[in-house]
Scaffold this active site. Sequence first.
Site, mmCIF file in Angstrom:
data_model
loop_
_atom_site.group_PDB
_atom_site.id
_atom_site.type_symbol
_atom_site.label_atom_id
_atom_site.label_comp_id
_atom_site.label_asym_id
_atom_site.label_seq_id
_atom_site.Cartn_x
_atom_site.Cartn_y
_atom_site.Cartn_z
ATOM 1 N N GLY A 113 0.824 -1.198 0.000
ATOM 2 C CA GLY A 113 0.000 0.000 0.000
ATOM 3 C C GLY A 113 0.860 1.250 0.000
ATOM 4 O O GLY A 113 2.088 1.204 0.099
ATOM 5 N N GLU B 150 3.594 0.392 -4.642
ATOM 6 C CA GLU B 150 3.353 1.675 -5.286
ATOM 7 C C GLU B 150 4.591 2.569 -5.189
ATOM 8 O O GLU B 150 4.733 3.305 -4.214
ATOM 9 C CB GLU B 150 2.148 2.353 -4.637
ATOM 10 C CG GLU B 150 0.893 1.513 -4.719
ATOM 11 C CD GLU B 150 -0.336 2.199 -4.147
ATOM 12 O OE1 GLU B 150 -0.350 3.442 -4.029
ATOM 13 O OE2 GLU B 150 -1.291 1.488 -3.826
ATOM 14 N N TYR C 99 -8.392 5.063 -10.423
ATOM 15 C CA TYR C 99 -8.966 6.172 -9.666
ATOM 16 C C TYR C 99 -7.824 6.990 -9.110
ATOM 17 O O TYR C 99 -6.648 6.657 -9.321
ATOM 18 C CB TYR C 99 -9.903 5.678 -8.552
ATOM 19 C CG TYR C 99 -9.427 4.444 -7.802
ATOM 20 C CD1 TYR C 99 -8.432 4.534 -6.840
ATOM 21 C CD2 TYR C 99 -9.966 3.190 -8.069
ATOM 22 C CE1 TYR C 99 -7.992 3.420 -6.151
ATOM 23 C CE2 TYR C 99 -9.541 2.067 -7.392
ATOM 24 C CZ TYR C 99 -8.558 2.184 -6.431
ATOM 25 O OH TYR C 99 -8.110 1.062 -5.765
ATOM 26 N N ASP C 100 -8.143 8.096 -8.435
ATOM 27 C CA ASP C 100 -7.122 9.013 -7.905
ATOM 28 C C ASP C 100 -6.298 9.661 -9.003
ATOM 29 O O ASP C 100 -5.163 10.079 -8.769
ATOM 30 C CB ASP C 100 -6.182 8.300 -6.916
ATOM 31 C CG ASP C 100 -6.855 7.939 -5.618
ATOM 32 O OD1 ASP C 100 -7.947 8.450 -5.360
ATOM 33 O OD2 ASP C 100 -6.296 7.123 -4.860
#
Length: 607
Positions: A339, A381, A449-450
């Site tokens: 994450g 990420e 998204y984001d």
Amino acid sequence: MRFRHRAAAGFTTLLLPVAGLVGLATPAQAAGSATATYAKTQDWGSGFEGKWTVKNTGTTALSAWTVEWDFPSGTKVTSAWDATVTNSGDHWTAKNLGWNGTLAPGASVSFGFNGSGSGAPSGCKLNGGSCDGSSVPGDAAPSAPGTPTASNITDTSVKLSWSAATDDKGVKNYDVLRDGAKVATVTGTSYTDTGLSKGTDYSYTVQARDTGDQTGPASGAVKVRTTGTTEEPPPTGDKVKLGYFTEWGVYGRNYHVKNLVTSGSAAKITHINYAFGNVKNGQCTVDDTYAAYDKAYTADQSVSGAADTWDQPLRGNFNQLRQLKAKYPHIKVLYSFGGWTYSGGFGQAAQNPAAFAKSCKQVVEDPRWADVFDGIDIDWEYPNACGLTCDTSGPAAFKNLSQALRAEFGKDYLVTAAITADGSNGGKIDAADYGGAAQYLDWYNVMTYDYFGAFNAQGPTAPHSPLTSYNGIPQAGFNSADAIAKLKSKGVPSAKLLLGIGFYGRGWTGVTQSAPGGSATGAAPGTYEPGIEDYKILKNSCPATGTIAGTAYAHCGANWWSYDTPATIGTKMSWAKNQGLGGAFFWEFSGDTTNGELVTAINNGLK
């Protein structure tokens, strides 16, 4: 995926203040012995947290441990973890659990507890001897029995057999544990477990008890699936319908596994990603152990309707997920590691992928919850690109890590990854070998998204999850269609791509223009973070006033928000089916309404 990782910051405010370590004097070490030391690790006035550390200072293995101490009147243990703690008046006894009793020479193990009162422990004994190592601990506990073998498997029963444990004074009997809970005590080395559900997975271990009533470490686990099929069919359709459940959501958000049942969502999904495990020193590890496996649930909070007891082997989210799977056998649960906040650990993991994969499997297959998880999800990420930090592992690192995970977990586990949705030329998808890694993974959760939000405080306003491009989009390639097309062009099969849906909106304030493309002065107010709000709030506080690029937007007062609604989700699911995608996933359950209307829209759209 900025929002869902920043959300973890909300959890940190709930931690109790640390008062510093207040330990007793370090004990002397003696050959052929063991020591136990105590430290007060937190003190918040009305209570405190204590920790005992047992260390084998001898030259032979220690097969079990029991720590005893006295508290002054008015001081007591209120809850404990990683040991079974009991008391007789002010005398307290802690015994190892089945998984942490064996200590090799030089090894140590810790257990902790919350307490009330202001007293310190005294009169410490370890296995009947002195805690400072000046006397040899007493009667050793029995060894671990052999890993059970399963035979005569039917729809409702299984026979288990195991090799005997050894003990210096004799083995009295064996406890048989199913999914971490004791189901029988027998004197022999076999047992037939009955009354099981057909077509269901179970995990069994065995531990021995000696004539002094000491229990030894648990055996290895054997997984068993009963024959037959379950009564309840899986949700209609063959598409993956996956939702993220956040570990920290049980605090400020007050969202628990049972909410999946009461909302009706559990019957409409196929998979859950439990987020997040941490990546430290190149290895997988449980993050918040209290929420994961120690938090006690009352009967009304529990999926099963039964209250947790203080001494049961597994509590917390993991036990609730176990209960959910018993109620909805079609659901598979994956443990997601990384994450936004924890991706910094993947760079070190990539230096030794095999060791990383081995550590992950040890966490996923921990005997206490081996039956809970059906696979692993990696949320890096971003490999060879910048997220919270910048990674320089190289374009092959992600593929190498994926290959090592598949080699370690084998074909019977799901291995998946959440990945960037940056479809721009030379962007994050181009930075790593996602095409080459796909052969080792069951699917990708493409984080569509984001794309846009108040992290660009002055705007322009734009939908954070556009399905397609549109005139005036702030950056080319920042949309779902371009991301999916780029991944396909790199050789990723359509069926291995899941479309991402956010159960939240992103918003600006100081906006006068209703249509996208307006200027702003900053982030709109949000419940947990500026610029972020759950769908369940926005649907009433700022209803949608238009749609663009397959998603909704809303202008109310000075605020401008974009988010998905049941209608736009329906459009996106139709698009996903036409593209031949494997299904959809979403971040995350607690953003939905109490009756699960967004989950319902995904389920209906993928039928």
